[in-house]
Structure formats: structure tokens, C-alpha cells
Design an enzyme around this catalytic site. Structure first.
Site, PDB file in Angstrom:
ATOM      1  N   HIS A   1      14.711   0.823  -9.163  1.00 21.88           N
ATOM      2  CA  HIS A   1      14.791   2.348  -8.813  1.00 21.88           C
ATOM      3  C   HIS A   1      14.846   2.980  -9.334  1.00 21.88           C
ATOM      4  CE1 HIS A   1      17.208   5.179  -5.892  1.00 21.88           C
ATOM      5  NE2 HIS A   1      15.929   3.468  -4.858  1.00 21.88           N
TER       6      HIS A   1
ATOM      7  N   ASP B   1      15.390  -3.546  -0.618  1.00 23.40           N
ATOM      8  CA  ASP B   1      14.370  -4.238   0.295  1.00 23.40           C
ATOM      9  C   ASP B   1      14.496  -5.470  -0.082  1.00 23.40           C
ATOM     10  OD1 ASP B   1      13.166  -1.809   2.322  1.00 23.40           O
ATOM     11  OD2 ASP B   1      12.371  -1.066  -0.458  1.00 23.40           O
TER      12      ASP B   1
END
Ligand SMILES: CC(C)(COP(=O)(O)OP(=O)(O)OC[C@H]1O[C@@H](n2cnc3c(N)ncnc32)[C@H](O)[C@@H]1OP(=O)(O)O)[C@@H](O)C(=O)NCCC(=O)NCCS
Length: 371
Positions: free
Chosen positions: A257, A308
Site C-alpha cells: 500500500h 483486497d
């Protein structure tokens, strides 16, 4: 003003927002996402993101009533959903449908704060109808009319499958929607804000944001993350697969991320719920595979999973087709995008950054015969 350049705008502050922050964990309007996911429903959180406060009982009832009333789409759109070739990805269909909904939106030309809130409520109600209808038409099934007694995520499962989901499934679906609802200045939100900063309309901003979300480095990662587990295929293959991919310096979708370098709080929260649904639906092998991959990626690269990673498994355990995972992200996020569009327009300045020129120096034009 001094000019600075950072590839991918990393570390650049591109605006102000009162909607959410990642500075102190992830909070929406000041509330920690863990607390919201634990105690609230998605509809309460959608109201919070859009209006700034958690709803009182009467406000929530009114909101739910309006969402229920708007959970239909024009027959012309159903006809279009029927005609788009079955092979078209649902994300592309949803992008087209969102743009088409603007033509049937009575307040399309009104970009006032109040009209944009009303348009957001209608989009929030209509997008799950679009996704479920497209999926049923594609698989030759009759459409299922919305059951407005159900909450929005449960109603989506109802319209898609024609069966009422279990309580545990409703809770997990609701939590995934809450965790997907809003996330500060990510690529799709920034796209939405850029689009309306020209004084373009809400549907244009949302359509552009859907295009930005689709890519596998952003929302498309949930479909790609399931692809990883499908490719690995078995618990026995997991370790060799992940070591090989990391040795080749390839990316594993569902990990990493830009902001959360020590861990994505949404992934941490959703992992527990996902494991519970895996146990209920008999998907223990998938959980074990995921755990092996997660442990090795962390040990070797210190890269944690993002939201996710568990979400892809959760939707798989629900029996949802992979092609619907990113569209579901859209359904949950549309309220976050809209809140940003409204905030941008409340205090607008057109987005117009600069670039560093790397092309040829000024040169003389030559007629075509002399080039
Ligand atoms: C999310 C993402 C785009 C953030 O990108 P970023 O901040 O620009 O970070 P970078 O892509 O520059 O990655 C930094 C380093 O970590 C590695 N890395 C990042 N994500 C990785 C992943 N998913 N798998 C393996 N390695 C990864 C990069 O290869 C790079 O290594 P290097 O320094 O040896 O070259 C990136 O982590 C990624 O592509 N993840 C996979 C897609 C995904 O799951 N997206 C959903 C985000 S919620």
C-alpha cells in the site's frame, strides 16, 4: 510558490478533507473503522460519510426509505444491459451504466450541494440493481426485484441470487462494504475530485472514478488477488509459488500500500470475519494457502496484505463470480466519492498541476518535403 516533484505524487498533499484520515488508523468523520464495522450497518456509515454525522433513528428510517424507493433503474438501461456483449467485464458495464443513468437523472444539471446529496442517494440505490441485473441477464436468469425491507448489502445478495443470505453472511458483507466506503485521497477519489474541479457534474466524476478504480493497482486488485489463489491452486504449491514470484521480483496482488507500510487496518479487521465465513462454507484450504503466502511475503519483504486480500476470499466464499468483486467495491465506495465531489465543489479551485518538460528543445518547423 516553490515547485516540487514526486513521482506518483507520493507524499504530496493535494487538498484538504473532513471526510476521512489515515493519520490515526483509518477514521471516517472521526470514527474508527473498526468501531463502525463492529457496531454500525453500512447504511449508517454511508449516511455518516455523506452527511457528516451518524443518523438518529428517524433520519436513518428516512434514508432507508429513500434508498428503497430509488432501487429501480429505467427499462432503457435494462435493455442496454441485455445488449452489451456477455464477455464485457462488469466494471466496464457499470461505468457505461453510471454514465447512462445521468440521462435519466432529473437533477443532472443541478450541481448544488443539496442536489448532489440527493443524486448520491439515488446512485447508491441504483448501482447494486445494475450489477445484480447485469449478472442475472448474462446468465439467462429472471431479474429479482429489490426487497426494500433488507439493508443495502443484503439486498444486493438477494437481487443477485434470489435467496435471503444468512445472518453471518449479511454481517460480513456489511463489514466489507463499510471498509470499502471511503479512503481519503486515493487514485479514484482524486480522479473524481479533479473531474468536478472543472465544474463538471457528479455523474461525470463518478464515471471517471470507476475507470480509475478498475486498474489492478487499485480496486481491480480484489479480482487479481483471487486470481493469485486460483493460480496457486493448493496448499502444497503455495510456498514454492510465492518464493518463485518474489525471486522474480514480481508483484503479488492484494499486498502493499502507498500509505500503510506496517499494515492495512481494513485487512486486519476483515481477516477475522473472512476466516469465520471460510469455516462456515468449508473453504479452510483457501485460508491456509492465504496464510502461507501472507507469512512468506511478510518475512521476506516486510510487505503486509491490503484490504483486497481478505475481501477477495470473502466474496469467493459467498460464491460470487470474480468479475463482480471490483463492481462491489464501486457500489460501496460511491458514497465516499460523492462526499468528496460535494466537498470539492463546496470550496472549489480547479486542479491544474505542472509537469517537468523532458521533450526536445525548441526547433524550427520544416515543410513536409524537407523532413
Ligand atoms: C499498492 C501499490 C501500488 C503501492 O505502490 P507504491 O507505493 O508505488 O510502491 P512500489 O510499487 O514502488 O513498491 C515498493 C517496493 O515494494 C515492492 N512491492 C510493492 N507491492 C508489492 C507486492 N504487492 N508484491 C511484491 N512486491 C511488492 C515493489 O516491488 C518495490 O520493491 P523494490 O523497492 O525492491 O523495487 C503496490 O504495493 C502494489 O502494486 N500492490 C499490488 C496491487 C494492490 O494490491 N493494490 C491494492 C492497493 S489497496
Amino acid at each position: 510558490m516553490t515547485e516540487s516533484y514526486s513521482p506518483g505524487l507520493e507524499g504530496i498533499v493535494a487538498g484538504e478533507t473532513a471526510i476521512s484520515t489515515v493519520e490515526t488508523g483509518l477514521t471516517y468523520r472521526g470514527y474508527a473503522i473498526e468501531e463502525l464495522a463492529e457496531h454500525s450497518t453500512y447504511e449508517e456509515v454511508a449516511y455518516l460519510v455523506l452527511y457528516g454525522e451518524l443518523p438518529k433513528a428517524g433520519e436513518l428510517a428516512g434514508f432507508r426509505q429513500r434508498l428503497g424507493a430509488a432501487a429501480v433503474v429505467p427499462p432503457e438501461l435494462i435493455e442496454t444491459l441485455r445488449r452489451i456483449p456477455a464477455a464485457a467485464p462488469t466494471m466496464d458495464v457499470l461505468r457505461t451504466a453510471t454514465s447512462m443513468l445521468a440521462h435519466f437523472e432529473p437533477e443532472a444539471a443541478d450541481s448544488s450541494h443539496a442536489a448532489n446529496v440527493r443524486k448520491t442517494e439515488r446512485l447508491l440505490a441504483k448501482l447494486p440493481v445494475v450489477v445484480a441485473a447485469r449478472q442475472r441477464l448474462k446468465s439467462g436468469q429472471e431479474l429479482v426485484i429489490a426487497d426494500t425491507s433488507l439493508a443495502l448489502p443484503a439486498n444486493f445478495l438477494w437481487m443477485l441470487r434470489g435467496q435471503k443470505p444468512s445472518e453471518k453472511q449479511v454481517k460480513a458483507m456489511d463489514a466489507s462494504f463499510i471498509l470499502y466506503a471511503e479512503h481519503e485521497f486515493n487514485a479514484s477519489t482524486f480522479t473524481a475530485r479533479c473531474t468536478v474541479s472543472t465544474l463538471s457534474d457528479l455523474h461525470s466524476g463518478i464515471t471517471a472514478a470507476i475507470g480509475a478504480l478498475k486498474g489492478p493497482l487499485h480496486g481491480g486488485a480484489n479480482e487479481a488477488a483471487l486470481g493469485v489463489l486460483e493460480e496457486v491452486g493448493s496448499v502444497e504449491r503455495a510456498e514454492a509459488w510465492v518464493r518463485n514470484v518474489l525471486a522474480k521480483k514480481q508483484k503479488i496482488m492484494g499486498f502493499g500500500h502507498r500509505v500503510y507500510k506496517d499494515g492495512d487496518p481494513r485487512a486486519v479487521y476483515l481477516k477475522r470475519l473472512t476466516a469465520a465465513v471460510a469455516a462456515e462454507t468449508g473453504h479452510q484450504d483457501f485460508e491456509t494457502m492465504a496464510e502461507i503466502i501472507e507469512t512468506i511475503v511478510w518475512t521476506q519483504k516486510r510487505i503486509p496484505p491490503n484490504v483486497d486480500w481478505p475481501c477477495a476470499r470473502l466474496y469467493h466464499y459467498f460464491g460470487l463470480p470474480k468479475d463482480l468483486y471490483t463492481p462491489l467495491f464501486v457500489v460501496a465506495r460511491v458514497v465516499g466519492w460523492s462526499a468528496h465531489i460535494i466537498e470539492q465543489l463546496d470550496n472549489n479551485r480547479i486542479m491544474r498541476p505542472r509537469s517537468i518538460y523532458t521533450g526536445p528543445a525548441v526547433r524550427k518547423w520544416k515543410p513536409v518535403g524537407n523532413r
